[in-house]
Structures are given as C-alpha cells and as structure tokens.
Design an enzyme around this catalytic site. Structure first.
Site, PDB file in Angstrom:
ATOM      1  NE  ARG A 162      61.241  45.536 -24.519  1.00  0.00           N
ATOM      2  CZ  ARG A 162      60.022  45.787 -24.018  1.00  0.00           C
ATOM      3  NH1 ARG A 162      59.286  46.761 -24.533  1.00  0.00           N
ATOM      4  NH2 ARG A 162      59.555  45.094 -23.003  1.00  0.00           N
ATOM      5  CB  SER A 200      64.921  40.638 -21.453  1.00  0.00           C
ATOM      6  OG  SER A 200      64.106  40.476 -20.312  1.00  0.00           O
ATOM      7  CD  GLU A 250      64.611  43.706 -24.853  1.00  0.00           C
ATOM      8  OE1 GLU A 250      64.684  44.584 -23.970  1.00  0.00           O
ATOM      9  OE2 GLU A 250      63.872  42.716 -24.761  1.00  0.00           O
TER      10      GLU A 250
END
Length: 337
Positions: free
Chosen positions: A162, A237, A333
C-alpha cells in the site's frame, strides 16, 4: 470547464461526508488540466479522483481539481501479452471488467475495488494475492508546478505494501493522468489460493476457473462482506494488515495461538487486521452515526450523518483497543484529510 465556489463534496467521497470545497473544477482532458494548473499557480490545490480512499474531516480550503479523464485502449500486443492504457478518470471496476471481457488476465482478483484507475498506483492497491505492481508497466503524470509530463516506470514507483513514490518522495507533486498495464492473452496465471476464492468456486463445482469465474467469485465474496458505498458510506478497508517480524509475532502467537497469519518473507508475517478487530470485540459496534461494519471488521461505516471527525474517532478507538488487546499497532490505509 467552470470553477465553482463553496462546492459540496458529499457526492465525491465514498464515505458520503458533507464537506465543502472553497473552489471546485472538473477537468476532462490534459489541456484542461494544464490550463487549470497554469491559471491557478498561487492557489492551494487538492487533487480528487474517485474519492474512495479518503476521509474528509474538514472543509477543503483550496481549489479541488476533480480528474475526470476518460478512455482506454490497447497500446501494443504480441501472442502472449497485451499492453493496455487507461485514463486516470476511468472507474477501476469498469476497467477490470473490460479487460476480462477481452480475455486479458491479471486484474481479475482486484474486481470491485472502489475508486478510479489513476489512484491505483498511489496505493499499490491489491486484493486476494495480487497487487498493481504485478501488472503495472508505467504511468504518465503531470508536474503540478511546471505542468510538464513525466513517465514513471514500475521500478521508479518504489512500490511496497500500500505504498509508492506518490505517497512518499513525490507526494503532492504530480497528478497521474493515465496508466499502462501488461496483461496476459493466454496461459493466464489464475490465482485462487488466497482468501475464500476456492471455497466460492467450490460452491459452483468449478475446478478450472476462467478469468470471468474468478472475477465473479471475488465480486460475490466482496459483496457478502463489504457494504455498497451508495447504500452505506465507507471507503473499503480502512486499515492495513500489520506486518510483524517473525520474532515479535512468535511471542504474541504464544499468547494467542488462534491468531491467523500469512508469511510474507523469511523474517516477516502479515496478520489480518480484520481478525484482530473482530477478536477485540469491535465487529459490528456502533458509535452514534459511525461504526465498524457488521460483516467485515476492516471497514468503518457512515450510517447516514456521521462527520469525518466522528469516523476518525472510531478509527482511533479501534487502534487503541487492538493495541491494548494484542500489543499490535494497526495503521490506517485511508488518507485522512
């Protein structure tokens, strides 16, 4: 192309947060983007894609530039591979379905991820054992200060979990305008080993799945776990899966022998953040108008009228509870604005 003032961003972020942009403009071509940047050099700027990976906690006191560049095409191909280019404003899931309809393999495990193509390299998005870096060739990006175009290759993007150069070394310096992916035309590398894909295929007695069948399985899994942002505001998420040194993990694992994990290298393991949140007793817990989703603990949701600050407070409560329970810190995230 019109610059609007005091513009509501409620329909431009998947959390459905009511926040205002001091100024707002949507650009539909490279020329429009260049002229907008050139004419507003002294303005603060905020670049907006699909609005799927951000939490707005305040109004944006800047010129919000919505990247709405459309189009996709084949750049070149040989017997085994095809190079396809998509403009940054294309919806990611629609682009994935287009590749599958053309029997181009490589993106099927990332079906139904929210957002636009232009933001996929920024996060190095991934799902079910695949990441953007696996098929990414290069992207074109405009330098915000000079309006010059630059090509970033896969190696230059410094992809991590990420992570990319666009979140670190050149953050806020470039606007991605298009992306090229290298996909398979035959001998597809079907990846069904991660998560629940095999179980979903088994329900339909599928043992040798096609690209479309893998995609359909991923869509079914995601729809069963993840709320539709049009019905319940969310950004997918919210947290990263923490990666721990094996030596540290083994100490924690002795206390919690049921803890799930995946080996990522000889020295590191990845622990599912959703499992940690669920085991900490937070799955489905509601805090006023915000909360943790009942089917997927990784997802924070807006039940209707939550503010960004309220959702941020829930995320901090989740982080605090998980750390107190397991001694593991989980990172967001989502970009908090």
């Amino acid at each position: 192309m019109e610059i609007q003032s005091n513009f509501s961003l409620k329909n431009y972020n998947t959390f459905g947060i009511e926040a205002k942009a001091k100024k707002f403009v949507a650009v539909h071509s490279i020329a429009e983007l260049k002229s907008t940047l050139s004419a507003n050099k002294d303005e603060g700027k905020f670049i907006l894609g699909g609005g799927s990976n951000m939490l707005l906690t305040k109004d944006i006191e800047a010129l919000v530039i919505h990247i709405d560049l459309k189009g996709k095409k084949i750049i070149k191909e040989d017997d085994d591979f095809v190079w396809v280019e998509s403009q940054a404003g294309e919806t990611w899931h629609d682009f994935v379905l287009w590749t599958i309809d053309n029997n181009f393999g490589g993106l099927e495990n990332m079906s139904l991820i929210p957002g636009n193509v232009g933001t996929t390299p920024v996060q190095n998005i991934g799902a079910y054992g695949t990441e953007i870096k696996d098929t990414f060739v290069s992207c074109e990006a405009m330098n915000i200060a000079s309006q010059e175009m630059k090509t970033f290759t896969n190696a230059e993007c410094n992809f991590g979990y990420r992570e990319s150069i666009f979140k670190n070394e050149v953050k806020d310096q470039f606007i991605i305008t298009s992306v090229i992916y290298k996909l398979t035309k035959r001998n597809h590398k079907i990846n069904t080993s991660y998560g629940d894909i095999l179980a979903e295929l088994a329900k339909k007695n599928i043992t040798e799945p096609t690209l479309k069948e893998v995609s359909n399985a991923v869509i079914a899994i995601r729809q069963s776990k993840l709320p539709d942002p049009k019905e319940l505001g969310n950004s997918g998420s919210f947290f990263k899966n923490p990666i721990l040194l094996k030596s540290d993990f083994e100490k924690i694992h002795k206390k919690f022998p049921d803890m799930k994990f995946y080996e990522v290298s000889e020295t590191e393991v990845k622990v599912p953040a959703g499992w940690l949140i669920e085991q900490a007793g937070l799955k489905g817990k509601r805090f006023g108008e915000a909360g943790v989703h009942k089917n997927q603990a990784l997802v924070l949701v807006n039940y209707g009228n939550a503010t960004g600050q309220e959702i941020l407070a829930v995320s901090k409560e989740v982080q605090k509870t998980v750390f107190e329970t397991f001694g593991i810190h989980i990172e967001a995230e989502v970009n908090v604005i």
